[in-house]
Design an enzyme around this catalytic site. Structure first.
Site, PDB file in Angstrom:
ATOM      1  N   PRO A 279     -32.037 -50.489 -33.259  1.00 49.53           N
ATOM      2  CA  PRO A 279     -30.808 -51.092 -32.753  1.00 49.53           C
ATOM      3  C   PRO A 279     -29.711 -50.068 -32.446  1.00 49.53           C
ATOM      4  O   PRO A 279     -29.634 -49.021 -33.079  1.00 49.53           O
ATOM      5  CB  PRO A 279     -30.365 -52.010 -33.898  1.00 49.53           C
ATOM      6  CG  PRO A 279     -31.540 -52.171 -34.785  1.00 49.53           C
ATOM      7  CD  PRO A 279     -32.306 -50.885 -34.642  1.00 49.53           C
ATOM      8  N   GLU A 280     -28.888 -50.413 -31.467  1.00 52.55           N
ATOM      9  CA  GLU A 280     -27.742 -49.591 -31.099  1.00 52.55           C
ATOM     10  C   GLU A 280     -26.462 -50.327 -31.496  1.00 52.55           C
ATOM     11  O   GLU A 280     -26.503 -51.310 -32.248  1.00 52.55           O
ATOM     12  CB  GLU A 280     -27.793 -49.285 -29.600  1.00 52.55           C
ATOM     13  CG  GLU A 280     -29.058 -48.537 -29.174  1.00 52.55           C
ATOM     14  CD  GLU A 280     -29.113 -48.239 -27.693  1.00 52.55           C
ATOM     15  OE1 GLU A 280     -28.032 -48.066 -27.074  1.00 52.55           O
ATOM     16  OE2 GLU A 280     -30.220 -48.185 -27.132  1.00 52.55           O
TER      17      GLU A 280
ATOM     18  N   LYS B 122     -24.200 -46.679 -35.549  1.00 54.59           N
ATOM     19  CA  LYS B 122     -25.387 -47.517 -35.709  1.00 54.59           C
ATOM     20  C   LYS B 122     -25.675 -47.851 -37.172  1.00 54.59           C
ATOM     21  O   LYS B 122     -26.791 -48.265 -37.498  1.00 54.59           O
ATOM     22  CB  LYS B 122     -26.603 -46.806 -35.109  1.00 54.59           C
ATOM     23  CG  LYS B 122     -26.474 -46.431 -33.643  1.00 54.59           C
ATOM     24  CD  LYS B 122     -27.713 -45.681 -33.194  1.00 54.59           C
ATOM     25  CE  LYS B 122     -27.588 -45.138 -31.784  1.00 54.59           C
ATOM     26  NZ  LYS B 122     -28.813 -44.398 -31.377  1.00 54.59           N
TER      27      LYS B 122
ATOM     28  N   ARG C 199     -41.390 -50.974 -39.177  1.00 54.53           N
ATOM     29  CA  ARG C 199     -41.996 -49.644 -39.036  1.00 54.53           C
ATOM     30  C   ARG C 199     -41.672 -48.703 -40.190  1.00 54.53           C
ATOM     31  O   ARG C 199     -42.250 -47.625 -40.291  1.00 54.53           O
ATOM     32  CB  ARG C 199     -41.552 -49.009 -37.713  1.00 54.53           C
ATOM     33  CG  ARG C 199     -42.150 -49.693 -36.493  1.00 54.53           C
ATOM     34  CD  ARG C 199     -41.785 -48.975 -35.211  1.00 54.53           C
ATOM     35  NE  ARG C 199     -42.275 -47.605 -35.182  1.00 54.53           N
ATOM     36  CZ  ARG C 199     -42.037 -46.745 -34.196  1.00 54.53           C
ATOM     37  NH1 ARG C 199     -41.302 -47.133 -33.163  1.00 54.53           N
ATOM     38  NH2 ARG C 199     -42.502 -45.522 -34.235  1.00 54.53           N
TER      39      ARG C 199
ATOM     40  N   ARG D  25     -20.538 -28.721 -21.323  1.00 54.87           N
ATOM     41  CA  ARG D  25     -21.982 -28.724 -21.601  1.00 54.87           C
ATOM     42  C   ARG D  25     -22.785 -28.723 -20.305  1.00 54.87           C
ATOM     43  O   ARG D  25     -22.377 -29.305 -19.303  1.00 54.87           O
ATOM     44  CB  ARG D  25     -22.361 -29.943 -22.439  1.00 54.87           C
ATOM     45  CG  ARG D  25     -21.785 -29.935 -23.851  1.00 54.87           C
ATOM     46  CD  ARG D  25     -22.509 -30.941 -24.720  1.00 54.87           C
ATOM     47  NE  ARG D  25     -21.940 -31.002 -26.057  1.00 54.87           N
ATOM     48  CZ  ARG D  25     -22.476 -31.713 -27.052  1.00 54.87           C
ATOM     49  NH1 ARG D  25     -23.580 -32.406 -26.846  1.00 54.87           N
ATOM     50  NH2 ARG D  25     -21.895 -31.735 -28.233  1.00 54.87           N
TER      51      ARG D  25
ATOM     52  N   ARG E 172     -37.231 -39.307 -24.045  1.00 57.42           N
ATOM     53  CA  ARG E 172     -36.912 -40.727 -23.990  1.00 57.42           C
ATOM     54  C   ARG E 172     -37.020 -41.231 -22.554  1.00 57.42           C
ATOM     55  O   ARG E 172     -36.592 -40.561 -21.612  1.00 57.42           O
ATOM     56  CB  ARG E 172     -35.486 -40.998 -24.503  1.00 57.42           C
ATOM     57  CG  ARG E 172     -35.192 -40.472 -25.898  1.00 57.42           C
ATOM     58  CD  ARG E 172     -36.106 -41.092 -26.948  1.00 57.42           C
ATOM     59  NE  ARG E 172     -35.977 -42.543 -27.001  1.00 57.42           N
ATOM     60  CZ  ARG E 172     -35.055 -43.170 -27.728  1.00 57.42           C
ATOM     61  NH1 ARG E 172     -34.153 -42.474 -28.425  1.00 57.42           N
ATOM     62  NH2 ARG E 172     -35.029 -44.487 -27.770  1.00 57.42           N
TER      63      ARG E 172
END
Length: 295
Positions: free
Chosen positions: A2-3, A61, A120, A161, A273
């Site tokens: 979850p975010e 989170k 998990r 960056r 990802r």
């Protein structure tokens, strides 16, 4: 996953239990991948028994259940963890049970069951002091909340960056709460290519990314998060979220773009990802496309 939207939904579902007392705590014995407990399960359950829930917060989170006595029950759902209040029937992979009692009007006492489920086994449950919580989740360790960060704060944190903006948005030291789903969705709304290096974004693009991020997160919270095909995430009422029906790019590879109606959603891999974008809405400058093609 979850975010931020999913954990905020958990927080809102648990918040009505403020004032409830933990009658007893239990860590079921399971023949599955164990999660991390700090302190170990026996001590954790002993120290939780008799405590009262003072408040329920979220940092990025993470779900924070603040207890009397100056300690915090910190739950990190990670990939498949979720918190359920008064679950119907028996559920598998329950990692923690909190048996609660709460006084209501006219002295009546109501019982509740709060459980943390993780299929998990990647989640973490910790009981830590408020001092340790402030140190570990303070501004020097965790970035501003993604719902609160301003566009110039985000720009100033990232504009030097050279990494891809999609990768940078998921860095929890930059801003807290954004993961793979909502980074992809926000960049699509902002019409910014996920591979665009942070140092190449203009001020108008930083503003667009931040505003799109806020909008996507608020919409997702209103719809109680995203439940994907694996069904791993549910709300504290054990119901699926519904924001997955509003996804414009995430897991829509090969489908027509819902924003421009012209592009076909593509999938690439960034920082290991899956990343989804529309090549029409989210164009890269030609010089950057050539540079990335040579890399």
């Amino acid at each position: 996953m979850p975010e931020l939207p999913e954990v905020e939904t958990m927080r809102r579902g648990v918040a009505p239990l403020r004032g409830a007392r933990i009658h007893s705590a239990e860590v079921p014995i399971l023949n599955v991948q164990p999660i991390e407990y700090v302190p170990p399960p026996d001590e954790l359950c002993r120290r939780l028994a008799g405590r009262r829930i003072e408040d329920v917060d979220r940092v990025g989170k993470r779900l924070l259940i603040r207890l009397n006595g100056g300690e915090v029950l910190l739950i990190e759902p990670r990939m498949t963890g979720r918190v359920i209040v008064d679950p119907p029937g028996d559920l598998s992979h329950i990692r923690l049970k909190l048996h609660l009692c709460r006084e209501e009007d006219r002295g009546a006492v109501r019982q509740h069951l709060l459980v943390f489920r993780d299929t998990r086994g990647l989640g973490i449950v910790r009981l830590i002091s408020e001092e340790d919580c402030r140190r570990e989740l303070g501004p020097e360790r965790i970035g501003p909340d993604a719902l609160a960060i301003t566009w110039f704060q985000l720009r100033d944190r990232l504009r030097k960056r050279h990494c891809a903006i999609k990768v940078a948005l998921m860095d929890q030291s930059v801003l807290a709460g954004v993961g793979n789903i909502y980074a992809s969705e926000a960049l699509h709304r902002a019409k910014v290519h996920p591979q665009l290096p942070c140092c190449h974004l203009s001020s108008s693009q930083w503003r667009a990314v931040t505003e799109s991020l806020h909008r996507v997160l608020r919409e997702a919270i209103a719809l109680q998060g995203s439940t994907l095909g694996d069904g791993a995430y549910t709300t504290p009422e054990n119901m699926p979220g519904s924001y997955q029906n509003e996804h414009r790019v995430y897991h829509r590879e090969g489908q027509k773009c819902r924003q421009c109606g012209k592009g076909i959603i593509r999938r690439i891999v960034l920082a290991q990802r899956s990343t989804f974008f529309c090549p029409v809405c989210q164009r890269l400058p030609v010089r950057l496309r050539r540079r990335l093609a040579r890399a």
